[in-house]
Design a protein around this motif. Structure first.
Motif, PDB file in Angstrom:
ATOM      1  N   THR A  51       0.857  -1.178   0.000  1.00 22.94           N
ATOM      2  CA  THR A  51       0.000   0.000   0.000  1.00 22.94           C
ATOM      3  C   THR A  51       0.898   1.234   0.000  1.00 22.94           C
ATOM      4  O   THR A  51       1.929   1.266   0.682  1.00 22.94           O
ATOM      5  CB  THR A  51      -0.916   0.034   1.232  1.00 22.94           C
ATOM      6  N   ASP A  52       0.502   2.226  -0.773  1.00 20.55           N
ATOM      7  CA  ASP A  52       1.270   3.467  -0.892  1.00 20.55           C
ATOM      8  C   ASP A  52       0.429   4.634  -0.395  1.00 20.55           C
ATOM      9  O   ASP A  52      -0.747   4.733  -0.738  1.00 20.55           O
ATOM     10  CB  ASP A  52       1.658   3.754  -2.343  1.00 20.55           C
ATOM     11  N   HIS A 104      -9.899   9.344 -13.546  1.00 13.42           N
ATOM     12  CA  HIS A 104     -11.246   8.907 -13.173  1.00 13.42           C
ATOM     13  C   HIS A 104     -11.224   7.851 -12.066  1.00 13.42           C
ATOM     14  O   HIS A 104     -12.288   7.353 -11.685  1.00 13.42           O
ATOM     15  CB  HIS A 104     -11.980   8.379 -14.402  1.00 13.42           C
ATOM     16  N   GLY A 105     -10.036   7.544 -11.541  1.00  9.58           N
ATOM     17  CA  GLY A 105      -9.930   6.646 -10.400  1.00  9.58           C
ATOM     18  C   GLY A 105     -10.293   5.210 -10.681  1.00  9.58           C
ATOM     19  O   GLY A 105     -10.758   4.496  -9.784  1.00  9.58           O
ATOM     20  N   HIS A 106     -10.091   4.743 -11.905  1.00  8.40           N
ATOM     21  CA  HIS A 106     -10.471   3.384 -12.258  1.00  8.40           C
ATOM     22  C   HIS A 106      -9.627   2.352 -11.513  1.00  8.40           C
ATOM     23  O   HIS A 106      -8.405   2.496 -11.390  1.00  8.40           O
ATOM     24  CB  HIS A 106     -10.324   3.162 -13.770  1.00  8.40           C
ATOM     25  N   ALA A 107     -10.286   1.304 -11.036  1.00  7.59           N
ATOM     26  CA  ALA A 107      -9.557   0.190 -10.433  1.00  7.59           C
ATOM     27  C   ALA A 107      -8.812  -0.563 -11.528  1.00  7.59           C
ATOM     28  O   ALA A 107      -9.263  -0.634 -12.673  1.00  7.59           O
ATOM     29  CB  ALA A 107     -10.531  -0.745  -9.727  1.00  7.59           C
ATOM     30  N   GLY A 108      -7.651  -1.113 -11.172  1.00 12.37           N
ATOM     31  CA  GLY A 108      -6.855  -1.840 -12.146  1.00 12.37           C
ATOM     32  C   GLY A 108      -6.056  -0.948 -13.080  1.00 12.37           C
ATOM     33  O   GLY A 108      -5.491  -1.418 -14.065  1.00 12.37           O
ATOM     34  N   ARG A 109      -6.018   0.351 -12.774  1.00 12.67           N
ATOM     35  CA  ARG A 109      -5.272   1.253 -13.650  1.00 12.67           C
ATOM     36  C   ARG A 109      -3.778   0.941 -13.610  1.00 12.67           C
ATOM     37  O   ARG A 109      -3.252   0.449 -12.624  1.00 12.67           O
ATOM     38  CB  ARG A 109      -5.535   2.705 -13.286  1.00 12.67           C
ATOM     39  N   GLN A 110      -3.117   1.269 -14.710  1.00 16.29           N
ATOM     40  CA  GLN A 110      -1.715   0.894 -14.857  1.00 16.29           C
ATOM     41  C   GLN A 110      -0.863   2.073 -15.299  1.00 16.29           C
ATOM     42  O   GLN A 110      -1.358   3.061 -15.851  1.00 16.29           O
ATOM     43  CB  GLN A 110      -1.568  -0.231 -15.888  1.00 16.29           C
ATOM     44  N   ASN A 131      -4.960  -2.050  -7.668  1.00 14.25           N
ATOM     45  CA  ASN A 131      -6.230  -2.769  -7.668  1.00 14.25           C
ATOM     46  C   ASN A 131      -7.306  -2.002  -6.900  1.00 14.25           C
ATOM     47  O   ASN A 131      -7.064  -0.905  -6.381  1.00 14.25           O
ATOM     48  CB  ASN A 131      -6.056  -4.197  -7.124  1.00 14.25           C
ATOM     49  N   ASN A 132      -8.498  -2.613  -6.816  1.00 15.12           N
ATOM     50  CA  ASN A 132      -9.618  -1.907  -6.182  1.00 15.12           C
ATOM     51  C   ASN A 132      -9.559  -1.905  -4.666  1.00 15.12           C
ATOM     52  O   ASN A 132     -10.432  -1.374  -4.001  1.00 15.12           O
ATOM     53  CB  ASN A 132     -10.950  -2.504  -6.651  1.00 15.12           C
ATOM     54  N   ARG A 133      -8.514  -2.510  -4.089  1.00 13.82           N
ATOM     55  CA  ARG A 133      -8.311  -2.464  -2.635  1.00 13.82           C
ATOM     56  C   ARG A 133      -7.186  -1.508  -2.257  1.00 13.82           C
ATOM     57  O   ARG A 133      -6.735  -1.488  -1.112  1.00 13.82           O
ATOM     58  CB  ARG A 133      -8.021  -3.871  -2.100  1.00 13.82           C
ATOM     59  N   GLY A 134      -6.712  -0.744  -3.231  1.00  9.69           N
ATOM     60  CA  GLY A 134      -5.687   0.255  -2.964  1.00  9.69           C
ATOM     61  C   GLY A 134      -4.274  -0.283  -2.909  1.00  9.69           C
ATOM     62  O   GLY A 134      -3.351   0.452  -2.558  1.00  9.69           O
ATOM     63  N   ARG A 135      -4.079  -1.549  -3.253  1.00  5.93           N
ATOM     64  CA  ARG A 135      -2.741  -2.130  -3.236  1.00  5.93           C
ATOM     65  C   ARG A 135      -2.084  -1.961  -4.598  1.00  5.93           C
ATOM     66  O   ARG A 135      -2.731  -2.071  -5.647  1.00  5.93           O
ATOM     67  CB  ARG A 135      -2.780  -3.604  -2.841  1.00  5.93           C
ATOM     68  N   THR A 136      -0.791  -1.715  -4.571  1.00  2.02           N
ATOM     69  CA  THR A 136      -0.035  -1.518  -5.797  1.00  2.02           C
ATOM     70  C   THR A 136       0.900  -2.700  -6.010  1.00  2.02           C
ATOM     71  O   THR A 136       1.681  -3.058  -5.127  1.00  2.02           O
ATOM     72  CB  THR A 136       0.800  -0.226  -5.725  1.00  2.02           C
TER      73      THR A 136
END
Length: 275
Positions: A51-52, A104-110, A131-136
């Motif tokens: 998490t960041d 746009h805050g999309h989950a899974g963004r890269q 991911n959608n849980r905020g982990r990188t």
């Protein structure tokens, strides 16, 4: 060292010193007071799945933070250096898909970037996925250039990137100096970025961020972090800052940046308060 870094460094020679240059000297003195930690000793703190949390502040506040953190952290040292120069180039599609997904805050963004550690002359191609849980999650391979026609790069990207490699072009280049602190328990890294400069590859525009400081807390999950109480005491609050997205927004007037406007306003306010 990348060609964009060389051009930026050449331009920087003609720039006036930023206000508060005594703070830069004080920051350097404070870094030297931390006990050192080597790359080998940091091997257990890779945090490739983490998490960041980012914070934005200024050099005077950073100096106060470094004074407070003396007893709780080590400072990474490589060949006697503790404030390393980083050289990074971000790629995106021609339509700025990664920029738009982040805005746009999309989950899974890269993000895809080539990062050079100038002191060691090592370069990596990296793909970061949030991911959608905020982990990188970050995956990377060592490379010697930024040629995406290379078969080994294409093979790596076919397994890690959601985008068509043939649609990727270089968009943003930046360089900055980074201090890395590691807590005594070796469960977190605190990176501190100063002297940040942007160069937009597509527009040719440059932006010097002067006294701005980007702090990032990187840790496994929600383990205890000694620096959080210090940041609260100094009223340095969490503040998202994507170097790619903020750099692009500041150097390309054609990009839609409506959702980034509050962050851009905050950055302008911080810089204005330092003049």
């Amino acid at each position: 060292m990348g060609k964009y870094v060389l051009s930026l460094l050449a331009k920087r020679k003609g720039l006036p010193m930023i206000d508060g240059k005594d703070k830069v000297k004080r920051m350097t003195e404070l870094i030297q007071q931390f006990p050192p930690i080597t790359l080998a000793e940091m091997s257990s703190v890779k945090l490739m799945n983490r998490t960041d949390t980012k914070f934005v502040t200024t050099l005077p506040q950073l100096c106060r933070l470094l004074e407070m953190a003396q007893g709780d952290y080590f400072a990474q040292e490589i060949d006697g250096e503790r404030n390393m120069l980083y050289d990074t180039t971000y790629f995106d599609t021609r339509a700025y898909d990664m920029f738009q997904e982040h805005q746009h805050g999309h989950a899974g963004r890269q993000k895809i970037r080539f990062r050079t550690y100038v002191s060691s002359n090592l370069q990596f191609m990296e793909v970061k996925t949030k991911n959608n849980r905020g982990r990188t999650k970050k995956k990377r391979i060592e490379v010697t250039d930024m040629d995406l026609a290379d078969s080994s790069k294409r093979e790596f990207l076919s397994h890690t990137l959601h985008y068509d490699v043939d649609e990727l072009i270089p968009h943003m280049h930046n360089y900055f100096h980074r201090i890395t602190l590691v807590n005594r328990q070796k469960t977190e890294r605190l990176t501190i970025d100063t002297e940040l400069q942007f160069h937009n590859v597509q527009t040719g525009c440059d932006r010097d961020m002067g006294p701005l400081v980007i702090i990032e807390l990187k840790r496994d999950g929600q383990v205890f972090s000694p620096v959080l109480a210090m940041l609260r005491e100094l009223r340095i609050r969490p503040h998202g800052f994507s170097k790619y997205c903020m750099g692009a927004a500041m150097t390309n007037g054609q990009l839609p940046v409506n959702l980034f406007k509050p962050k851009l306003h905050d950055i302008t306010k911080i810089l204005d308060n330092q003049r």
